[in-house]
Design a protein around this motif. Sequence first.
Motif, PDB file in Angstrom:
ATOM      1  N   THR A  56      43.624   3.470  33.441  1.00  0.00           N
ATOM      2  CA  THR A  56      43.438   4.849  32.946  1.00  0.00           C
ATOM      3  C   THR A  56      43.736   4.466  31.254  1.00  0.00           C
ATOM      4  OG1 THR A  56      43.560   6.076  34.851  1.00  0.00           O
ATOM      5  CG2 THR A  56      44.369   7.266  32.987  1.00  0.00           C
ATOM      6  N   LEU A  57      42.807   5.026  30.414  1.00  0.00           N
ATOM      7  CA  LEU A  57      42.709   5.283  28.900  1.00  0.00           C
ATOM      8  C   LEU A  57      43.345   6.773  28.934  1.00  0.00           C
ATOM      9  CD1 LEU A  57      41.957   5.106  26.554  1.00  0.00           C
ATOM     10  CD2 LEU A  57      39.495   6.037  26.455  1.00  0.00           C
ATOM     11  N   ILE A  58      45.019   6.830  28.396  1.00  0.00           N
ATOM     12  CA  ILE A  58      45.333   8.027  27.640  1.00  0.00           C
ATOM     13  C   ILE A  58      45.653   8.433  26.416  1.00  0.00           C
ATOM     14  CG2 ILE A  58      47.244   9.089  28.216  1.00  0.00           C
ATOM     15  CD1 ILE A  58      48.193   7.588  30.776  1.00  0.00           C
ATOM     16  N   ILE A  59      45.276   9.173  25.935  1.00  0.00           N
ATOM     17  CA  ILE A  59      45.113   9.720  24.877  1.00  0.00           C
ATOM     18  C   ILE A  59      46.574  10.736  24.621  1.00  0.00           C
ATOM     19  CG2 ILE A  59      44.249  10.999  22.208  1.00  0.00           C
ATOM     20  CD1 ILE A  59      41.964   9.447  23.302  1.00  0.00           C
ATOM     21  N   ARG A  60      47.391  10.680  24.253  1.00  0.00           N
ATOM     22  CA  ARG A  60      48.626  11.507  24.074  1.00  0.00           C
ATOM     23  C   ARG A  60      48.657  12.177  22.799  1.00  0.00           C
ATOM     24  NH1 ARG A  60      53.908   9.169  25.980  1.00  0.00           N
ATOM     25  NH2 ARG A  60      53.455   7.685  24.215  1.00  0.00           N
ATOM     26  N   CYS A  61      48.755  13.450  22.494  1.00  0.00           N
ATOM     27  CA  CYS A  61      48.705  13.720  20.829  1.00  0.00           C
ATOM     28  C   CYS A  61      49.918  14.927  20.926  1.00  0.00           C
ATOM     29  CB  CYS A  61      47.066  15.144  20.923  1.00  0.00           C
ATOM     30  SG  CYS A  61      47.381  15.978  19.324  1.00  0.00           S
ATOM     31  N   TYR A  62      50.387  14.787  20.021  1.00  0.00           N
ATOM     32  CA  TYR A  62      51.474  16.121  19.710  1.00  0.00           C
ATOM     33  C   TYR A  62      51.459  16.213  18.296  1.00  0.00           C
ATOM     34  CZ  TYR A  62      54.525  12.777  22.882  1.00  0.00           C
ATOM     35  OH  TYR A  62      54.619  11.776  24.103  1.00  0.00           O
ATOM     36  N   ASN A  94      38.446   6.194  33.375  1.00  0.00           N
ATOM     37  CA  ASN A  94      39.534   7.385  34.087  1.00  0.00           C
ATOM     38  C   ASN A  94      39.628   7.413  32.546  1.00  0.00           C
ATOM     39  OD1 ASN A  94      39.257   7.174  36.757  1.00  0.00           O
ATOM     40  ND2 ASN A  94      40.356   5.473  37.150  1.00  0.00           N
ATOM     41  N   THR A  95      40.175   8.524  32.680  1.00  0.00           N
ATOM     42  CA  THR A  95      40.447   9.189  30.818  1.00  0.00           C
ATOM     43  C   THR A  95      41.118  10.466  31.553  1.00  0.00           C
ATOM     44  OG1 THR A  95      39.277   9.983  30.396  1.00  0.00           O
ATOM     45  CG2 THR A  95      38.597   8.424  29.623  1.00  0.00           C
ATOM     46  N   ILE A  96      42.573  10.100  30.881  1.00  0.00           N
ATOM     47  CA  ILE A  96      43.543  11.603  30.708  1.00  0.00           C
ATOM     48  C   ILE A  96      43.778  11.648  29.154  1.00  0.00           C
ATOM     49  CG2 ILE A  96      45.406  12.440  31.369  1.00  0.00           C
ATOM     50  CD1 ILE A  96      46.099  10.800  33.867  1.00  0.00           C
ATOM     51  N   TYR A  97      43.806  13.126  28.279  1.00  0.00           N
ATOM     52  CA  TYR A  97      44.716  13.723  27.377  1.00  0.00           C
ATOM     53  C   TYR A  97      45.915  14.723  27.421  1.00  0.00           C
ATOM     54  CZ  TYR A  97      44.418  16.349  23.219  1.00  0.00           C
ATOM     55  OH  TYR A  97      44.638  16.594  22.272  1.00  0.00           O
ATOM     56  N   LEU A  98      46.761  13.972  27.352  1.00  0.00           N
ATOM     57  CA  LEU A  98      47.723  15.086  27.027  1.00  0.00           C
ATOM     58  C   LEU A  98      48.314  16.033  25.746  1.00  0.00           C
ATOM     59  CD1 LEU A  98      50.037  12.552  29.030  1.00  0.00           C
ATOM     60  CD2 LEU A  98      48.952  14.111  29.653  1.00  0.00           C
ATOM     61  N   GLU A  99      48.075  16.697  25.269  1.00  0.00           N
ATOM     62  CA  GLU A  99      48.887  17.575  24.172  1.00  0.00           C
ATOM     63  C   GLU A  99      49.869  18.276  24.578  1.00  0.00           C
ATOM     64  OE1 GLU A  99      45.032  19.616  21.835  1.00  0.00           O
ATOM     65  OE2 GLU A  99      46.900  21.626  23.279  1.00  0.00           O
ATOM     66  N   ASN A 100      50.640  17.877  24.091  1.00  0.00           N
ATOM     67  CA  ASN A 100      52.537  18.331  23.695  1.00  0.00           C
ATOM     68  C   ASN A 100      52.958  18.063  25.453  1.00  0.00           C
ATOM     69  OD1 ASN A 100      52.690  18.651  21.014  1.00  0.00           O
ATOM     70  ND2 ASN A 100      51.451  20.567  21.673  1.00  0.00           N
ATOM     71  N   ILE A 102      51.152  18.226  28.074  1.00  0.00           N
ATOM     72  CA  ILE A 102      49.785  19.098  28.712  1.00  0.00           C
ATOM     73  C   ILE A 102      48.880  18.153  29.672  1.00  0.00           C
ATOM     74  CG2 ILE A 102      49.251  21.269  29.974  1.00  0.00           C
ATOM     75  CD1 ILE A 102      51.321  22.359  28.361  1.00  0.00           C
ATOM     76  N   GLU A 103      48.393  17.895  30.550  1.00  0.00           N
ATOM     77  CA  GLU A 103      46.770  17.586  31.019  1.00  0.00           C
ATOM     78  C   GLU A 103      45.662  18.522  30.883  1.00  0.00           C
ATOM     79  OE1 GLU A 103      45.021  15.005  33.836  1.00  0.00           O
ATOM     80  OE2 GLU A 103      46.867  15.176  34.149  1.00  0.00           O
ATOM     81  N   PHE A 104      44.610  17.679  29.971  1.00  0.00           N
ATOM     82  CA  PHE A 104      43.628  18.372  29.424  1.00  0.00           C
ATOM     83  C   PHE A 104      42.371  17.643  30.390  1.00  0.00           C
ATOM     84  CE2 PHE A 104      46.709  20.769  26.917  1.00  0.00           C
ATOM     85  CZ  PHE A 104      46.199  22.362  26.789  1.00  0.00           C
ATOM     86  N   ARG A 105      41.123  17.893  30.444  1.00  0.00           N
ATOM     87  CA  ARG A 105      40.031  17.420  31.006  1.00  0.00           C
ATOM     88  C   ARG A 105      38.543  17.215  29.814  1.00  0.00           C
ATOM     89  NH1 ARG A 105      41.339  12.929  34.406  1.00  0.00           N
ATOM     90  NH2 ARG A 105      42.966  13.524  35.928  1.00  0.00           N
ATOM     91  N   PHE A 106      38.188  16.575  29.320  1.00  0.00           N
ATOM     92  CA  PHE A 106      36.968  17.166  28.589  1.00  0.00           C
ATOM     93  C   PHE A 106      35.751  17.604  29.738  1.00  0.00           C
ATOM     94  CE2 PHE A 106      39.746  14.068  26.348  1.00  0.00           C
ATOM     95  CZ  PHE A 106      40.041  15.850  25.069  1.00  0.00           C
TER      96      PHE A 106
END
Length: 106
Positions: A56-62, A94-100, A102-106
């Motif tokens: 799974t590709l994950i982008i984690r943003c702070y 599979n991709t996941i975006y985490l912002e602070n 919390i997981e968000f889907r595009f």
Amino acid sequence: MRINLSENQIAEIKQIVQKELLIKGIEPTDEYLFIHCFSKKQKETVYYHLFSENDTLIIRCYARVFDNLGLVVITRRTAKNVFEYLVNQTGFQNTIYLENGIEFRF
């Protein structure tokens, strides 16, 4: 685990991010690709960590987006554009975006 990207792919990611944010640095670490950015308009620092886990590709943003709708739009749009590029380049489905956290889907 850090995603292995070529210099050309890192340069392309840099161009994608620079459409919205000022890049202060891109640094591959042992665990992830670290992108340090700054939003001039909102005067806020934004950090992205790109890595893979269990195919799974994950982008984690702070970023301090809690009271800043403009920054929310910019951080998510930038992450979506990076996701789309990396999915085409790496084949991750599979991709996941985490912002602070919390997981968000595009």
